[in-house]
Motif scaffolding. Structure first.
Motif, PDB file in Angstrom:
ATOM      1  N   GLY A 130      -4.267   1.916  28.589  1.00 22.85           N
ATOM      2  CA  GLY A 130      -3.754   0.642  28.082  1.00 22.85           C
ATOM      3  C   GLY A 130      -5.016  -0.103  27.630  1.00 22.85           C
ATOM      4  N   GLY A 131      -5.877  -0.124  28.413  1.00 20.86           N
ATOM      5  CA  GLY A 131      -7.444  -1.004  28.389  1.00 20.86           C
ATOM      6  C   GLY A 131      -7.924  -0.582  27.031  1.00 20.86           C
ATOM      7  N   ALA A 132      -7.840   0.656  26.831  1.00 18.10           N
ATOM      8  CA  ALA A 132      -8.721   1.263  25.515  1.00 18.10           C
ATOM      9  C   ALA A 132      -7.770   0.797  24.582  1.00 18.10           C
ATOM     10  CB  ALA A 132      -8.842   2.729  25.714  1.00 18.10           C
ATOM     11  N   ARG A 133      -6.398   0.955  24.440  1.00 19.85           N
ATOM     12  CA  ARG A 133      -5.688   0.436  23.286  1.00 19.85           C
ATOM     13  C   ARG A 133      -5.938  -1.037  23.114  1.00 19.85           C
ATOM     14  NH1 ARG A 133       0.145   3.389  22.648  1.00 19.85           N
ATOM     15  NH2 ARG A 133      -0.288   2.527  20.607  1.00 19.85           N
ATOM     16  N   SER A 134      -5.975  -1.814  23.867  1.00 20.32           N
ATOM     17  CA  SER A 134      -6.110  -3.243  23.959  1.00 20.32           C
ATOM     18  C   SER A 134      -7.663  -3.480  23.091  1.00 20.32           C
ATOM     19  CB  SER A 134      -6.482  -3.918  25.361  1.00 20.32           C
ATOM     20  OG  SER A 134      -4.859  -3.832  25.587  1.00 20.32           O
ATOM     21  N   ALA A 135      -8.561  -2.689  23.503  1.00 18.57           N
ATOM     22  CA  ALA A 135      -9.941  -2.785  22.708  1.00 18.57           C
ATOM     23  C   ALA A 135      -9.888  -2.465  21.250  1.00 18.57           C
ATOM     24  CB  ALA A 135     -10.848  -1.926  23.603  1.00 18.57           C
ATOM     25  N   VAL A 136      -9.226  -1.477  20.971  1.00 18.51           N
ATOM     26  CA  VAL A 136      -9.013  -1.201  19.653  1.00 18.51           C
ATOM     27  C   VAL A 136      -8.040  -2.123  18.673  1.00 18.51           C
ATOM     28  CG1 VAL A 136      -7.944   0.763  18.033  1.00 18.51           C
ATOM     29  CG2 VAL A 136      -9.500   1.457  19.962  1.00 18.51           C
ATOM     30  N   ARG A 166      -9.712   7.014  28.498  1.00 20.49           N
ATOM     31  CA  ARG A 166      -9.939   5.886  27.599  1.00 20.49           C
ATOM     32  C   ARG A 166     -10.291   6.385  26.077  1.00 20.49           C
ATOM     33  NH1 ARG A 166     -14.490   2.814  31.620  1.00 20.49           N
ATOM     34  NH2 ARG A 166     -12.866   2.844  33.203  1.00 20.49           N
ATOM     35  N   LEU A 167     -10.887   7.771  25.975  1.00 20.14           N
ATOM     36  CA  LEU A 167     -10.620   8.413  24.594  1.00 20.14           C
ATOM     37  C   LEU A 167      -9.305   8.285  24.400  1.00 20.14           C
ATOM     38  CD1 LEU A 167     -12.089   9.631  22.182  1.00 20.14           C
ATOM     39  CD2 LEU A 167     -12.065  11.837  23.754  1.00 20.14           C
ATOM     40  N   ASP A 168      -8.339   8.768  25.157  1.00 22.30           N
ATOM     41  CA  ASP A 168      -7.003   9.198  24.771  1.00 22.30           C
ATOM     42  C   ASP A 168      -6.383   7.738  24.350  1.00 22.30           C
ATOM     43  OD1 ASP A 168      -7.037  11.750  25.714  1.00 22.30           O
ATOM     44  OD2 ASP A 168      -6.039  11.290  27.578  1.00 22.30           O
ATOM     45  N   GLY A 169      -6.959   6.757  25.039  1.00 24.23           N
ATOM     46  CA  GLY A 169      -5.964   5.288  24.444  1.00 24.23           C
ATOM     47  C   GLY A 169      -6.749   4.839  23.214  1.00 24.23           C
ATOM     48  N   TYR A 170      -7.911   5.289  22.889  1.00 25.67           N
ATOM     49  CA  TYR A 170      -8.539   5.082  21.304  1.00 25.67           C
ATOM     50  C   TYR A 170      -7.837   5.740  20.628  1.00 25.67           C
ATOM     51  CZ  TYR A 170     -12.017   6.209  17.604  1.00 25.67           C
ATOM     52  OH  TYR A 170     -12.619   6.216  16.348  1.00 25.67           O
ATOM     53  N   ARG A 171      -7.534   7.109  20.776  1.00 26.24           N
ATOM     54  CA  ARG A 171      -6.861   7.837  19.671  1.00 26.24           C
ATOM     55  C   ARG A 171      -5.461   7.230  19.471  1.00 26.24           C
ATOM     56  NH1 ARG A 171      -8.483  14.069  19.784  1.00 26.24           N
ATOM     57  NH2 ARG A 171      -7.245  14.061  17.699  1.00 26.24           N
ATOM     58  N   ALA A 172      -4.656   7.038  20.604  1.00 27.38           N
ATOM     59  CA  ALA A 172      -3.384   6.492  20.567  1.00 27.38           C
ATOM     60  C   ALA A 172      -3.168   5.229  19.756  1.00 27.38           C
ATOM     61  CB  ALA A 172      -2.879   6.147  21.865  1.00 27.38           C
ATOM     62  N   GLU A 173      -4.347   4.372  19.903  1.00 24.04           N
ATOM     63  CA  GLU A 173      -4.235   3.183  19.095  1.00 24.04           C
ATOM     64  C   GLU A 173      -4.409   3.274  17.764  1.00 24.04           C
ATOM     65  OE1 GLU A 173      -2.966  -0.873  18.647  1.00 24.04           O
ATOM     66  OE2 GLU A 173      -2.604   0.520  20.537  1.00 24.04           O
ATOM     67  N   LEU A 174      -5.336   4.123  17.495  1.00 26.99           N
ATOM     68  CA  LEU A 174      -5.670   4.358  16.038  1.00 26.99           C
ATOM     69  C   LEU A 174      -4.314   4.921  15.147  1.00 26.99           C
ATOM     70  CD1 LEU A 174      -9.089   6.251  15.995  1.00 26.99           C
ATOM     71  CD2 LEU A 174      -8.781   3.854  15.331  1.00 26.99           C
ATOM     72  N   ALA A 175      -3.769   5.896  15.889  1.00 23.20           N
ATOM     73  CA  ALA A 175      -2.486   6.364  15.421  1.00 23.20           C
ATOM     74  C   ALA A 175      -1.520   5.163  15.344  1.00 23.20           C
ATOM     75  CB  ALA A 175      -1.775   7.548  16.345  1.00 23.20           C
ATOM     76  N   ALA A 176      -1.254   4.411  16.301  1.00 21.91           N
ATOM     77  CA  ALA A 176      -0.277   3.333  16.032  1.00 21.91           C
ATOM     78  C   ALA A 176      -0.686   2.234  14.937  1.00 21.91           C
ATOM     79  CB  ALA A 176      -0.211   2.599  17.544  1.00 21.91           C
ATOM     80  N   LEU A 177      -2.156   2.197  14.792  1.00 22.13           N
ATOM     81  CA  LEU A 177      -2.514   1.429  13.647  1.00 22.13           C
ATOM     82  C   LEU A 177      -2.333   1.774  12.120  1.00 22.13           C
ATOM     83  CD1 LEU A 177      -5.241  -0.578  15.604  1.00 22.13           C
ATOM     84  CD2 LEU A 177      -2.927  -1.572  14.988  1.00 22.13           C
ATOM     85  N   ASP A 178      -2.083   3.110  12.157  1.00 21.79           N
ATOM     86  CA  ASP A 178      -2.061   4.036  11.000  1.00 21.79           C
ATOM     87  C   ASP A 178      -3.554   4.145  10.430  1.00 21.79           C
ATOM     88  OD1 ASP A 178      -0.777   5.549   9.302  1.00 21.79           O
ATOM     89  OD2 ASP A 178      -0.435   4.103   7.697  1.00 21.79           O
ATOM     90  N   LEU A 179      -4.394   4.335  11.275  1.00 24.25           N
ATOM     91  CA  LEU A 179      -5.912   4.452  11.105  1.00 24.25           C
ATOM     92  C   LEU A 179      -6.339   5.813  11.239  1.00 24.25           C
ATOM     93  CD1 LEU A 179      -7.690   1.338  12.564  1.00 24.25           C
ATOM     94  CD2 LEU A 179      -7.128   1.748   9.936  1.00 24.25           C
TER      95      LEU A 179
END
Length: 343
Positions: free
Chosen positions: A175-181, A207-220
């Motif tokens: 969740g923290g990584a997703r917030s950062a992205v 934190r790598l998982d969160g980074y990837r998850a938020e990229l996908a959520a943002l369609d990046l």
């Protein structure tokens, strides 16, 4: 004002503090059942008169040593002891255990043979320890698995453990990584890179998982060249940022999975003649003290450092006091975004 009376017994201390003998006993043996105000009052009086509880008598009466072991890789080749985030965790842990009447003992066993799988269990028995806290160093040490399976109360920081009386404390790394992205994206960044922690560690991987998850959520798109593995230290952040800046199309935003690495990354950006956050926005993770001191202040994802110590101490003492082979559920602490000048 200092008392001039020599205090040698619990009754003397109770009289001077104007509380019952039972209350004084609880302050030193079961402090969690005494109000904070009363506990602090009794301890202040005890300090003024130089009163020391009889540890031997307390141990005999309760069948406890009131000693907790701390296991962490002490190999001189590893810089783990100097990491500011882990130092703050240890301070919180020591404080939380001290408030409950326990002492912390470092178990240094780095010179052992790898085949010695009973080394930690022997240390626990030799020192008559009531429980153990261990910190993830990225390895899967069989000796830790043997200890966890033994029934000794164990709490791990940032590492799941399996055993009849084991649990762990961690942060919401995903969740923290997703917030950062998400924060970088909200600033207008569209080419978002990351410098990870060691992916063999739970925090690094999550934190790598969160980074990837938020990229996908943002369609990046996920681009492997924008992912550089770091080591949670200054040099790793500096080297990782240099690699990212050498790309044909450099990122306009970077999530760095640890604040000490973020300080190194910030140096690499400024040495390249780029402005932060105008050219490259930057966000770290941990909220160490240095993050607020380095100009222009590193935006970061804060972990609850004091909460780590409190949660670990609470879980461990709960298992020690329980007669059953059971353990509390894992504790996942929330993270928060701390806005400063880099993102």
């Amino acid at each position: 004002m200092r008392y001039r009376v020599a205090v040698t017994t619990i009754r003397d201390l109770a009289r001077l503090a104007d509380v019952s003998v039972a209350t004084v006993s609880r302050v030193f043996n079961n402090p969690e059942v005494v109000s904070q105000e009363t506990r602090e009052h009794v301890l202040r009086v005890a300090a003024r008169v130089g009163y020391q509880p009889n540890e031997s008598a307390r141990t005999l009466a309760t069948k406890k040593s009131y000693m907790i072991g701390l296991i962490w890789d002490t190999d001189h080749r590893r810089p783990g002891w100097r990491h500011p985030f882990l130092q703050e965790i240890l301070i919180g842990l020591k404080t939380a255990l001290s408030e409950r009447g326990y002492h912390l003992l470092l178990l240094a066993t780095s010179e052992r043979e790898d085949s010695d799988k009973d080394v930690y269990l022997r240390a626990v028995k030799r020192h008559n320890l009531d429980g153990v806290v261990f910190i993830d160093n990225g390895t899967r040490d069989p000796a830790l698995d043997v200890l966890a399976a033994s029934g000794v109360p164990c709490v791990s920081l940032d590492r799941p453990v399996s055993g009849p009386r084991t649990t762990y404390v961690t942060s919401d790394n995903v969740g923290g990584a997703r917030s950062a992205v998400a924060r970088l994206h909200a600033r207008g960044c569209r080419t978002i890179a990351t410098i990870t922690g060691p992916v063999r560690t739970r925090p690094g991987a999550e934190r790598l998982d969160g980074y990837r998850a938020e990229l996908a959520a943002l369609d990046l798109p996920y681009r492997p060249e924008l992912v550089v593995e770091g080591d949670f230290y200054l040099a790793g952040g500096y080297a990782g940022m240099r690699r990212l800046l050498d790309l044909p199309h450099r990122p306009d935003g970077v999530f760095v999975a640890g604040d000490e690495m973020a300080v190194g990354a910030l140096r690499a950006i400024t040495e390249a003649g780029l402005a932060v956050p105008e050219d490259v926005a930057l966000i770290g993770f941990d909220d160490i003290e240095l993050a607020a001191l380095v100009p222009p202040g590193i935006t970061t994802i804060a972990q609850d450092k004091a909460g780590f110590g409190t949660a670990a101490a609470t879980a461990l003492v709960e298992m020690i006091d329980s007669a059953e082979d059971e353990a509390p559920p894992p504790t996942v602490l929330p993270t928060t975004v701390v806005l400063r000048g880099t993102a």
